[in-house]
Design a protein around this motif. Sequence first.
Motif, PDB file in Angstrom:
ATOM      1  N   GLN A  93       0.841  -1.193   0.000  1.00  0.00           N
ATOM      2  CA  GLN A  93       0.000   0.000   0.000  1.00  0.00           C
ATOM      3  C   GLN A  93       0.881   1.250   0.000  1.00  0.00           C
ATOM      4  N   ASN A  94       0.584   2.154  -0.903  1.00  0.00           N
ATOM      5  CA  ASN A  94       1.181   3.484  -0.921  1.00  0.00           C
ATOM      6  C   ASN A  94       0.059   4.499  -0.744  1.00  0.00           C
ATOM      7  N   ARG A  95       0.093   5.189   0.404  1.00  0.00           N
ATOM      8  CA  ARG A  95      -0.991   6.108   0.776  1.00  0.00           C
ATOM      9  C   ARG A  95      -2.305   5.333   0.818  1.00  0.00           C
ATOM     10  N   SER A  96      -3.252   5.690  -0.021  1.00  0.00           N
ATOM     11  CA  SER A  96      -4.552   5.013   0.035  1.00  0.00           C
ATOM     12  C   SER A  96      -4.707   3.988  -1.080  1.00  0.00           C
ATOM     13  N   ARG A  97      -3.663   3.745  -1.852  1.00  0.00           N
ATOM     14  CA  ARG A  97      -3.788   2.847  -2.998  1.00  0.00           C
ATOM     15  C   ARG A  97      -3.020   1.548  -2.761  1.00  0.00           C
ATOM     16  N   TRP A  98      -3.615   0.451  -3.248  1.00  0.00           N
ATOM     17  CA  TRP A  98      -2.983  -0.860  -3.161  1.00  0.00           C
ATOM     18  C   TRP A  98      -2.436  -1.261  -4.521  1.00  0.00           C
ATOM     19  N   SER A  99      -1.311  -1.933  -4.510  1.00  0.00           N
ATOM     20  CA  SER A  99      -0.687  -2.407  -5.740  1.00  0.00           C
ATOM     21  C   SER A  99      -1.409  -3.651  -6.256  1.00  0.00           C
ATOM     22  N   PRO A 100      -1.184  -4.017  -7.516  1.00  0.00           N
ATOM     23  CA  PRO A 100      -1.643  -5.340  -7.974  1.00  0.00           C
ATOM     24  C   PRO A 100      -0.903  -6.421  -7.210  1.00  0.00           C
ATOM     25  N   PRO A 101      -1.476  -7.612  -7.117  1.00  0.00           N
ATOM     26  CA  PRO A 101      -0.792  -8.683  -6.384  1.00  0.00           C
ATOM     27  C   PRO A 101       0.417  -9.202  -7.152  1.00  0.00           C
ATOM     28  N   SER A 102       1.340  -9.778  -6.425  1.00  0.00           N
ATOM     29  CA  SER A 102       2.508 -10.405  -7.037  1.00  0.00           C
ATOM     30  C   SER A 102       2.089 -11.667  -7.786  1.00  0.00           C
ATOM     31  N   GLU A 103       3.029 -12.222  -8.545  1.00  0.00           N
ATOM     32  CA  GLU A 103       2.786 -13.534  -9.137  1.00  0.00           C
ATOM     33  C   GLU A 103       2.634 -14.564  -8.022  1.00  0.00           C
ATOM     34  N   LEU A 104       1.826 -15.589  -8.275  1.00  0.00           N
ATOM     35  CA  LEU A 104       1.584 -16.607  -7.262  1.00  0.00           C
ATOM     36  C   LEU A 104       2.856 -17.407  -6.990  1.00  0.00           C
ATOM     37  N   LEU A 105       3.115 -17.664  -5.732  1.00  0.00           N
ATOM     38  CA  LEU A 105       4.250 -18.483  -5.307  1.00  0.00           C
ATOM     39  C   LEU A 105       3.714 -19.821  -4.814  1.00  0.00           C
ATOM     40  N   LYS A 106       4.188 -20.895  -5.423  1.00  0.00           N
ATOM     41  CA  LYS A 106       3.775 -22.247  -5.047  1.00  0.00           C
ATOM     42  C   LYS A 106       4.772 -22.792  -4.036  1.00  0.00           C
ATOM     43  N   LEU A 107       4.340 -22.875  -2.778  1.00  0.00           N
ATOM     44  CA  LEU A 107       5.200 -23.381  -1.710  1.00  0.00           C
ATOM     45  C   LEU A 107       4.873 -24.850  -1.479  1.00  0.00           C
ATOM     46  N   VAL A 108       5.872 -25.712  -1.701  1.00  0.00           N
ATOM     47  CA  VAL A 108       5.678 -27.160  -1.664  1.00  0.00           C
ATOM     48  C   VAL A 108       6.472 -27.748  -0.513  1.00  0.00           C
ATOM     49  N   ILE A 109       5.862 -28.655   0.213  1.00  0.00           N
ATOM     50  CA  ILE A 109       6.568 -29.398   1.254  1.00  0.00           C
ATOM     51  C   ILE A 109       6.969 -30.759   0.686  1.00  0.00           C
ATOM     52  N   THR A 110       8.234 -31.136   0.868  1.00  0.00           N
ATOM     53  CA  THR A 110       8.732 -32.405   0.358  1.00  0.00           C
ATOM     54  C   THR A 110       9.057 -33.343   1.517  1.00  0.00           C
ATOM     55  N   GLY A 111       9.160 -34.628   1.194  1.00  0.00           N
ATOM     56  CA  GLY A 111       9.461 -35.623   2.217  1.00  0.00           C
ATOM     57  C   GLY A 111       8.229 -36.158   2.914  1.00  0.00           C
ATOM     58  N   VAL A 112       7.045 -35.818   2.405  1.00  0.00           N
ATOM     59  CA  VAL A 112       5.807 -36.315   3.026  1.00  0.00           C
ATOM     60  C   VAL A 112       5.641 -37.803   2.739  1.00  0.00           C
ATOM     61  N   TYR A 113       6.056 -38.235   1.544  1.00  0.00           N
ATOM     62  CA  TYR A 113       5.937 -39.642   1.148  1.00  0.00           C
ATOM     63  C   TYR A 113       7.327 -40.213   0.856  1.00  0.00           C
ATOM     64  N   GLU A 114       7.365 -41.529   0.730  1.00  0.00           N
ATOM     65  CA  GLU A 114       8.618 -42.219   0.432  1.00  0.00           C
ATOM     66  C   GLU A 114       9.127 -41.825  -0.948  1.00  0.00           C
ATOM     67  N   LYS A 115      10.450 -41.773  -1.112  1.00  0.00           N
ATOM     68  CA  LYS A 115      11.031 -41.317  -2.364  1.00  0.00           C
ATOM     69  C   LYS A 115      10.793 -42.327  -3.483  1.00  0.00           C
ATOM     70  N   PRO A 116      10.612 -41.840  -4.733  1.00  0.00           N
ATOM     71  CA  PRO A 116      10.526 -42.740  -5.891  1.00  0.00           C
ATOM     72  C   PRO A 116      11.925 -43.127  -6.373  1.00  0.00           C
ATOM     73  N   THR A 117      11.977 -43.898  -7.447  1.00  0.00           N
ATOM     74  CA  THR A 117      13.248 -44.278  -8.057  1.00  0.00           C
ATOM     75  C   THR A 117      13.330 -43.663  -9.452  1.00  0.00           C
ATOM     76  N   LEU A 118      14.535 -43.249  -9.846  1.00  0.00           N
ATOM     77  CA  LEU A 118      14.750 -42.625 -11.151  1.00  0.00           C
ATOM     78  C   LEU A 118      15.787 -43.438 -11.912  1.00  0.00           C
ATOM     79  N   SER A 119      15.473 -43.795 -13.167  1.00  0.00           N
ATOM     80  CA  SER A 119      16.387 -44.567 -13.999  1.00  0.00           C
ATOM     81  C   SER A 119      16.394 -43.981 -15.403  1.00  0.00           C
ATOM     82  N   ALA A 120      17.411 -44.353 -16.181  1.00  0.00           N
ATOM     83  CA  ALA A 120      17.547 -43.889 -17.562  1.00  0.00           C
ATOM     84  C   ALA A 120      17.453 -45.088 -18.490  1.00  0.00           C
TER      85      ALA A 120
END
Length: 300
Positions: A93-120
Amino acid sequence: MSASLCACFCLGLCLGQVIQAQTGPLPKPTLQAEPSSLVPQHTLVTLRCQGPPGVDLYRLENLKSGKYYENRAVLVIKDMTPDCAGLYRCSYQNRSRWSPPSELLKLVITGVYEKPTLSAQPSPAVSPGGDVTLQCKSKYGFDQYALYKKGDKGQNKETEMWYQADFPIITVTAAHSGAYQCYSFSSSAPYLWSAPSDPLELVVRGSTVTTHWVPTATPSAGTEPSRNTIIISTQGPSSPTGISHQYYTKGNLVRICLGAVILILLAGILAEDWYSQKKSLQHRVQAVHRPLPPLPQTQK
């Protein structure tokens, strides 16, 4: 024009510019997660909102819970839990005006489930110009997978398959070499991810290969501890000489001419398509943008 009239004219012009600057749109702030937006559970993450100088008030918002964090540009989450994961945005907020919102930030929690396997497939050692498929597998029924390359921010791909996902890499180059990891999660809980898979080293082989070992940079949150990575540079065979070189040059000229003709034809097709789309857009009705939720009143 007299001096007084000139002064009044200049003063009015300056006032008009000031009023226009005050009523013009405010720039968007930026919202970042430090050290990363992929956060292992029970670790610390900092959300930082950044606007222009002279901001009066910041507001952080968790879209999942609908909770507002007033007059706070920095939000420190000391213990990352599933309740903290989700979409965030911020404004100021600047004085009485509000800015547009920022780009959405996707906050992810990892380690909730067991890890997968990666192969080539067929092998993690690939020749330049070849194809390879990185395959992420889980023993659980996840329908979403994400693939990351260490050192590349935002290089994730998602696909919808059950139990496994295939990430094909077509026409491999030396730039594809490096360490990869994958995650698995469910589309019904898109912010709760598994632990990362063990790193898979993709090696691109050339006709002449020079290797040397260097320590990797500090990994982003949600990855395994850093380890040495092999860096590979490729060199092609020496250039042909004599008569064979002349034939090689003529062949290249023919290919270049054919390529130029094809590019000109494609440019004409794209220009015609762009012009037709521009005409059709003039008759479309603009979509209605939904307003943001009402902002809380601030005390002066």
